[in-house]
Write a protein that holds these residues in place. Structure first.
Motif, PDB file in Angstrom:
ATOM      1  N   GLY A  38      -7.471   5.203   7.156  1.00 17.05           N
ATOM      2  CA  GLY A  38      -6.602   4.498   8.434  1.00 17.05           C
ATOM      3  C   GLY A  38      -5.908   3.360   9.056  1.00 17.05           C
ATOM      4  O   GLY A  38      -5.552   2.296   7.155  1.00 17.05           O
ATOM      5  N   PRO A  39      -5.447   2.580   9.243  1.00 18.35           N
ATOM      6  CA  PRO A  39      -4.639   1.339   9.203  1.00 18.35           C
ATOM      7  C   PRO A  39      -5.576   0.049   8.473  1.00 18.35           C
ATOM      8  O   PRO A  39      -5.245  -0.788   8.263  1.00 18.35           O
ATOM      9  N   THR A  40      -7.811   0.508   8.004  1.00 15.69           N
ATOM     10  CA  THR A  40      -8.202  -0.824   7.036  1.00 15.69           C
ATOM     11  C   THR A  40      -7.552  -0.026   6.011  1.00 15.69           C
ATOM     12  O   THR A  40      -7.964  -0.630   4.760  1.00 15.69           O
ATOM     13  N   ASN A  41      -6.499   1.052   5.220  1.00 14.40           N
ATOM     14  CA  ASN A  41      -6.593   0.623   3.982  1.00 14.40           C
ATOM     15  C   ASN A  41      -6.232   0.341   3.111  1.00 14.40           C
ATOM     16  O   ASN A  41      -4.478  -0.530   4.745  1.00 14.40           O
ATOM     17  N   CYS A  42      -6.213  -0.306   2.064  1.00 11.58           N
ATOM     18  CA  CYS A  42      -5.056  -1.139   1.316  1.00 11.58           C
ATOM     19  C   CYS A  42      -3.647  -1.583   1.626  1.00 11.58           C
ATOM     20  O   CYS A  42      -2.676  -2.175   1.367  1.00 11.58           O
ATOM     21  N   THR A  43      -2.802   0.015   1.039  1.00 10.55           N
ATOM     22  CA  THR A  43      -1.488  -0.038   0.921  1.00 10.55           C
ATOM     23  C   THR A  43      -0.567  -0.045   2.174  1.00 10.55           C
ATOM     24  O   THR A  43       0.775   0.284   1.843  1.00 10.55           O
ATOM     25  N   HIS A  44      -1.141  -0.394   3.280  1.00  9.59           N
ATOM     26  CA  HIS A  44      -0.133  -0.918   4.808  1.00  9.59           C
ATOM     27  C   HIS A  44       0.639  -1.887   4.140  1.00  9.59           C
ATOM     28  O   HIS A  44      -0.239  -2.519   4.019  1.00  9.59           O
ATOM     29  N   PRO A  45       1.966  -1.955   4.617  1.00  9.23           N
ATOM     30  CA  PRO A  45       2.794  -0.979   5.242  1.00  9.23           C
ATOM     31  C   PRO A  45       3.158   0.241   3.877  1.00  9.23           C
ATOM     32  O   PRO A  45       3.211  -0.706   2.726  1.00  9.23           O
ATOM     33  N   ARG A  46       3.679   1.061   4.679  1.00 15.62           N
ATOM     34  CA  ARG A  46       4.346   1.946   3.595  1.00 15.62           C
ATOM     35  C   ARG A  46       5.253   2.201   2.455  1.00 15.62           C
ATOM     36  O   ARG A  46       5.717   2.629   2.010  1.00 15.62           O
ATOM     37  N   ASP A  47       6.677   1.035   3.682  1.00 16.66           N
ATOM     38  CA  ASP A  47       7.882   1.072   2.808  1.00 16.66           C
ATOM     39  C   ASP A  47       7.781   0.211   1.706  1.00 16.66           C
ATOM     40  O   ASP A  47       8.976  -0.389   1.776  1.00 16.66           O
ATOM     41  N   ASP A  48       6.501  -0.572   1.271  1.00 22.16           N
ATOM     42  CA  ASP A  48       6.727  -1.611  -0.543  1.00 22.16           C
ATOM     43  C   ASP A  48       5.321  -1.459  -0.547  1.00 22.16           C
ATOM     44  O   ASP A  48       4.959  -2.088  -1.009  1.00 22.16           O
ATOM     45  N   PRO A  49       5.965  -0.704  -1.597  1.00 21.62           N
ATOM     46  CA  PRO A  49       5.235  -0.697  -2.463  1.00 21.62           C
ATOM     47  C   PRO A  49       4.038  -1.957  -4.272  1.00 21.62           C
ATOM     48  O   PRO A  49       4.072  -2.299  -3.960  1.00 21.62           O
ATOM     49  N   ALA A  50       5.407  -3.057  -3.695  1.00 18.34           N
ATOM     50  CA  ALA A  50       5.350  -4.014  -4.343  1.00 18.34           C
ATOM     51  C   ALA A  50       3.972  -4.503  -3.366  1.00 18.34           C
ATOM     52  O   ALA A  50       3.181  -4.936  -4.328  1.00 18.34           O
ATOM     53  N   GLU A  51       4.130  -4.917  -1.760  1.00 13.77           N
ATOM     54  CA  GLU A  51       2.950  -5.260  -1.202  1.00 13.77           C
ATOM     55  C   GLU A  51       2.048  -4.562  -1.217  1.00 13.77           C
ATOM     56  O   GLU A  51       0.368  -4.994  -0.649  1.00 13.77           O
ATOM     57  N   ALA A  52       1.935  -3.377  -1.374  1.00 16.55           N
ATOM     58  CA  ALA A  52       0.726  -2.439  -1.023  1.00 16.55           C
ATOM     59  C   ALA A  52       0.104  -2.868  -2.340  1.00 16.55           C
ATOM     60  O   ALA A  52      -1.544  -2.654  -2.350  1.00 16.55           O
ATOM     61  N   LEU A  53       0.888  -2.679  -3.661  1.00 17.40           N
ATOM     62  CA  LEU A  53      -0.077  -2.971  -4.419  1.00 17.40           C
ATOM     63  C   LEU A  53      -0.519  -4.455  -4.580  1.00 17.40           C
ATOM     64  O   LEU A  53      -2.519  -4.382  -4.930  1.00 17.40           O
ATOM     65  N   ASN A  54      -0.254  -5.003  -4.335  1.00 18.30           N
ATOM     66  CA  ASN A  54      -0.430  -6.868  -4.344  1.00 18.30           C
ATOM     67  C   ASN A  54      -2.002  -6.869  -3.211  1.00 18.30           C
ATOM     68  O   ASN A  54      -2.947  -7.220  -3.115  1.00 18.30           O
ATOM     69  N   ASN A  55      -2.171  -5.825  -1.662  1.00 16.96           N
ATOM     70  CA  ASN A  55      -2.832  -5.746  -1.102  1.00 16.96           C
ATOM     71  C   ASN A  55      -4.462  -5.202  -1.186  1.00 16.96           C
ATOM     72  O   ASN A  55      -4.813  -5.651  -1.040  1.00 16.96           O
ATOM     73  N   CYS A  56      -3.754  -4.382  -2.581  1.00 18.69           N
ATOM     74  CA  CYS A  56      -5.017  -3.119  -2.940  1.00 18.69           C
ATOM     75  C   CYS A  56      -5.754  -3.527  -4.061  1.00 18.69           C
ATOM     76  O   CYS A  56      -6.568  -3.476  -4.777  1.00 18.69           O
ATOM     77  N   MET A  57      -4.584  -4.803  -5.185  1.00 16.10           N
ATOM     78  CA  MET A  57      -5.518  -4.997  -6.391  1.00 16.10           C
ATOM     79  C   MET A  57      -4.945  -7.150  -6.918  1.00 16.10           C
ATOM     80  O   MET A  57      -4.963  -7.126  -6.325  1.00 16.10           O
ATOM     81  N   VAL A  58      -5.713  -7.202  -7.803  1.00 22.80           N
ATOM     82  CA  VAL A  58      -6.109  -8.665  -8.026  1.00 22.80           C
ATOM     83  C   VAL A  58      -5.023  -8.564  -9.113  1.00 22.80           C
ATOM     84  O   VAL A  58      -5.250  -8.407  -9.769  1.00 22.80           O
ATOM     85  N   ASP A  59      -4.172  -9.154  -8.649  1.00 25.51           N
ATOM     86  CA  ASP A  59      -2.362  -9.372  -9.886  1.00 25.51           C
ATOM     87  C   ASP A  59      -2.299  -7.988 -10.440  1.00 25.51           C
ATOM     88  O   ASP A  59      -2.531  -8.054 -12.207  1.00 25.51           O
ATOM     89  N   PRO A  60      -1.816  -7.236 -10.258  1.00 24.81           N
ATOM     90  CA  PRO A  60      -1.691  -5.763 -10.742  1.00 24.81           C
ATOM     91  C   PRO A  60      -0.823  -6.405 -11.378  1.00 24.81           C
ATOM     92  O   PRO A  60       0.158  -6.768 -11.068  1.00 24.81           O
ATOM     93  N   VAL A  61      -0.150  -5.246 -12.469  1.00 21.82           N
ATOM     94  CA  VAL A  61       0.272  -5.782 -13.555  1.00 21.82           C
ATOM     95  C   VAL A  61       0.945  -3.943 -13.844  1.00 21.82           C
ATOM     96  O   VAL A  61       0.444  -3.008 -14.061  1.00 21.82           O
TER      97      VAL A  61
END
Length: 176
Positions: free
Chosen positions: A72-95
């Motif tokens: 739900g809303p606690t998942n790191c991928t929110h907001p759904r329409d911004d892949p770059a933000e979702a990756l940064n919310n879920c990962m430390v310095d994603p490549v």
């Protein structure tokens, strides 16, 4: 082939689930995949994922692109329409770079090639991602190529983006 009906799945390329301890040191490199559902489904409600690298791939973004796999809303991928933000919310310095992404919308990490369809991507024979010839076009030719692919020699290693289909065919020749 990622067929959610035929294989009774979600139609996602990768499902990344991380609870305790956090997943780390994942590398996805030189893959060709055309997920109809989502490129990435991520379930992570604790520490960010570390050492996560996605490079040199040929993908379709899927209908949902980068989404949560629950939480739900606690998942790191929110907001759904911004892949770059979702990756940064879920990962430390994603490549996440040097990928050729078909149909991606919204903001993706810089360093990727976004195209609207398979013809612009320069795929020899896409067939909606079901059994086509996914080699990149080198020039306009009789095999259906209209233009050279922007993925030619565009990888971080100077190679073509996506899987080396010729090498895979050679390695699996005669295998049943």
């Amino acid at each position: 082939d990622i067929d959610p009906v035929g294989y009774k799945g979600f139609g996602a390329f990768a499902l990344v689930g991380s609870v305790e301890p956090a997943v780390n040191s994942v590398k996805i490199d030189h893959v060709t995949a055309f997920p109809p559902g989502s490129l990435l489904q991520i379930l992570n409600q604790r520490d960010k994922l570390k050492n996560f690298t996605i490079t040199n791939n040929l993908f379709t973004a899927g209908k949902r692109q980068v989404v949560g796999a629950g939480g739900g809303p606690t998942n790191c991928t929110h907001p759904r329409d911004d892949p770059a933000e979702a990756l940064n919310n879920c990962m430390v310095d994603p490549v996440f770079t040097h990928n050729l992404i078909i149909g991606g919308t919204g903001k993706w990490p810089t360093g990727n090639i976004l195209v609207e369809n398979a013809m612009v991507a320069g795929i020899r024979s896409f067939q909606d991602g079901h059994g086509g010839d996914y080699r990149l076009c080198r020039a306009q030719d009789k095999d259906g190529c209209k233009q050279p692919s922007p993925g030619l020699k565009a990888g971080t290693d100077g190679k073509d983006i996506g899987a080396d289909i010729d090498a895979i065919d050679a390695a699996t020749s005669g295998v049943e």
